[in-house]
Design a protein around this motif. Sequence first.
Motif, mmCIF file in Angstrom:
data_model
loop_
_atom_site.group_PDB
_atom_site.id
_atom_site.type_symbol
_atom_site.label_atom_id
_atom_site.label_comp_id
_atom_site.label_asym_id
_atom_site.label_seq_id
_atom_site.Cartn_x
_atom_site.Cartn_y
_atom_site.Cartn_z
ATOM 1 N N PHE A 36 39.734 44.638 39.980
ATOM 2 C CA PHE A 36 38.571 45.499 40.062
ATOM 3 C C PHE A 36 37.334 44.648 39.820
ATOM 4 O O PHE A 36 37.433 43.515 39.325
ATOM 5 C CB PHE A 36 38.642 46.607 39.004
ATOM 6 C CG PHE A 36 39.752 47.587 39.218
ATOM 7 C CD1 PHE A 36 41.063 47.256 38.923
ATOM 8 C CD2 PHE A 36 39.487 48.847 39.733
ATOM 9 C CE1 PHE A 36 42.098 48.157 39.134
ATOM 10 C CE2 PHE A 36 40.509 49.754 39.954
ATOM 11 C CZ PHE A 36 41.818 49.412 39.650
ATOM 12 N N ARG A 37 36.184 45.199 40.167
ATOM 13 C CA ARG A 37 34.946 44.484 39.884
ATOM 14 C C ARG A 37 33.842 45.470 39.530
ATOM 15 O O ARG A 37 33.894 46.633 39.928
ATOM 16 C CB ARG A 37 34.521 43.614 41.062
ATOM 17 C CG ARG A 37 34.144 44.387 42.309
ATOM 18 C CD ARG A 37 33.904 43.421 43.472
ATOM 19 N NE ARG A 37 33.505 44.124 44.685
ATOM 20 C CZ ARG A 37 33.380 43.529 45.877
ATOM 21 N NH1 ARG A 37 33.620 42.220 46.000
ATOM 22 N NH2 ARG A 37 33.004 44.233 46.928
ATOM 23 N N GLN A 38 32.877 44.960 38.782
ATOM 24 C CA GLN A 38 31.728 45.775 38.416
ATOM 25 C C GLN A 38 30.474 44.925 38.530
ATOM 26 O O GLN A 38 30.331 43.919 37.830
ATOM 27 C CB GLN A 38 31.871 46.331 37.001
ATOM 28 C CG GLN A 38 30.766 47.318 36.648
ATOM 29 C CD GLN A 38 31.072 48.094 35.382
ATOM 30 O OE1 GLN A 38 31.886 47.688 34.554
ATOM 31 N NE2 GLN A 38 30.432 49.235 35.230
ATOM 32 N N ARG A 44 32.496 50.483 38.238
ATOM 33 C CA ARG A 44 33.624 49.610 38.507
ATOM 34 C C ARG A 44 34.344 50.094 39.759
ATOM 35 O O ARG A 44 34.541 51.306 39.948
ATOM 36 C CB ARG A 44 34.569 49.611 37.311
ATOM 37 C CG ARG A 44 35.598 48.508 37.317
ATOM 38 C CD ARG A 44 36.352 48.466 36.009
ATOM 39 N NE ARG A 44 35.464 48.199 34.886
ATOM 40 C CZ ARG A 44 35.879 48.023 33.632
ATOM 41 N NH1 ARG A 44 37.156 48.096 33.351
ATOM 42 N NH2 ARG A 44 35.022 47.791 32.672
ATOM 43 N N GLU A 45 34.748 49.172 40.624
ATOM 44 C CA GLU A 45 35.400 49.552 41.865
ATOM 45 C C GLU A 45 36.678 48.750 42.076
ATOM 46 O O GLU A 45 36.805 47.594 41.646
ATOM 47 C CB GLU A 45 34.459 49.346 43.067
ATOM 48 C CG GLU A 45 34.060 47.917 43.321
ATOM 49 C CD GLU A 45 33.256 47.746 44.609
ATOM 50 O OE1 GLU A 45 33.114 48.706 45.384
ATOM 51 O OE2 GLU A 45 32.779 46.612 44.832
ATOM 52 N N SER A 57 50.685 45.049 49.334
ATOM 53 C CA SER A 57 49.363 44.917 48.745
ATOM 54 C C SER A 57 48.389 45.799 49.503
ATOM 55 O O SER A 57 48.621 46.139 50.675
ATOM 56 C CB SER A 57 48.893 43.463 48.758
ATOM 57 O OG SER A 57 48.915 42.936 50.059
ATOM 58 N N ILE A 58 47.328 46.195 48.846
ATOM 59 C CA ILE A 58 46.283 46.998 49.468
ATOM 60 C C ILE A 58 44.924 46.462 49.031
ATOM 61 O O ILE A 58 44.816 45.850 47.959
ATOM 62 C CB ILE A 58 46.405 48.500 49.127
ATOM 63 C CG1 ILE A 58 46.458 48.704 47.609
ATOM 64 C CG2 ILE A 58 47.619 49.124 49.788
ATOM 65 C CD1 ILE A 58 46.474 50.168 47.215
ATOM 66 N N TYR A 59 43.926 46.726 49.868
ATOM 67 C CA TYR A 59 42.606 46.155 49.629
ATOM 68 C C TYR A 59 41.526 47.194 49.881
ATOM 69 O O TYR A 59 41.683 48.109 50.687
ATOM 70 C CB TYR A 59 42.367 44.974 50.578
ATOM 71 C CG TYR A 59 43.332 43.836 50.372
ATOM 72 C CD1 TYR A 59 44.534 43.782 51.069
ATOM 73 C CD2 TYR A 59 43.044 42.827 49.467
ATOM 74 C CE1 TYR A 59 45.431 42.748 50.866
ATOM 75 C CE2 TYR A 59 43.930 41.773 49.257
ATOM 76 C CZ TYR A 59 45.124 41.751 49.957
ATOM 77 O OH TYR A 59 46.011 40.717 49.755
ATOM 78 N N ALA A 60 40.418 47.011 49.204
ATOM 79 C CA ALA A 60 39.227 47.771 49.531
ATOM 80 C C ALA A 60 38.727 47.307 50.901
ATOM 81 O O ALA A 60 38.872 46.132 51.255
ATOM 82 C CB ALA A 60 38.149 47.552 48.481
ATOM 83 N N ASP A 61 38.139 48.218 51.650
ATOM 84 C CA ASP A 61 37.656 47.867 52.981
ATOM 85 C C ASP A 61 36.646 46.722 52.932
ATOM 86 O O ASP A 61 36.580 45.903 53.841
ATOM 87 C CB ASP A 61 37.019 49.092 53.639
ATOM 88 C CG ASP A 61 38.052 50.134 54.058
ATOM 89 O OD1 ASP A 61 37.657 51.277 54.314
ATOM 90 O OD2 ASP A 61 39.253 49.788 54.122
#
Length: 122
Positions: A36-38, A44-45, A57-61
Amino acid sequence: VQLQASGGGLVQAGGSLMLSCAASGGTLSRYAMGWFRQAPGKEREFVAGISWNGGSSIYADSVKGRFTVSRDNAKNTVYLQMNSLKSEDTAVYYCATGRSAALLKANLISSWGQGTQVTVSS
């Protein structure tokens, strides 16, 4: 299990970094893992998640095609390879455990680690 992210730093746009998340006090192989990151002033996303055995595995677009999550259960470590970095990737990056990568993406998190700062200069 205690988690510690490392590998952050300052990099120019277009550059690469590899983050690591090391565990102590337990084994990561029991968990799906997520990154995650902020960013300053933002929530936080979710960035990426990986199943307990690395099989999916999966990823944010926003990072798909640029970031790759992987794990080495023998080393009790999870990695995030970040390529083609952009200024909007600047954030504190955290690793987390969860029951599955999909649940991590839904913000159902079991535990957090301390973050590492990534700064991308344009």
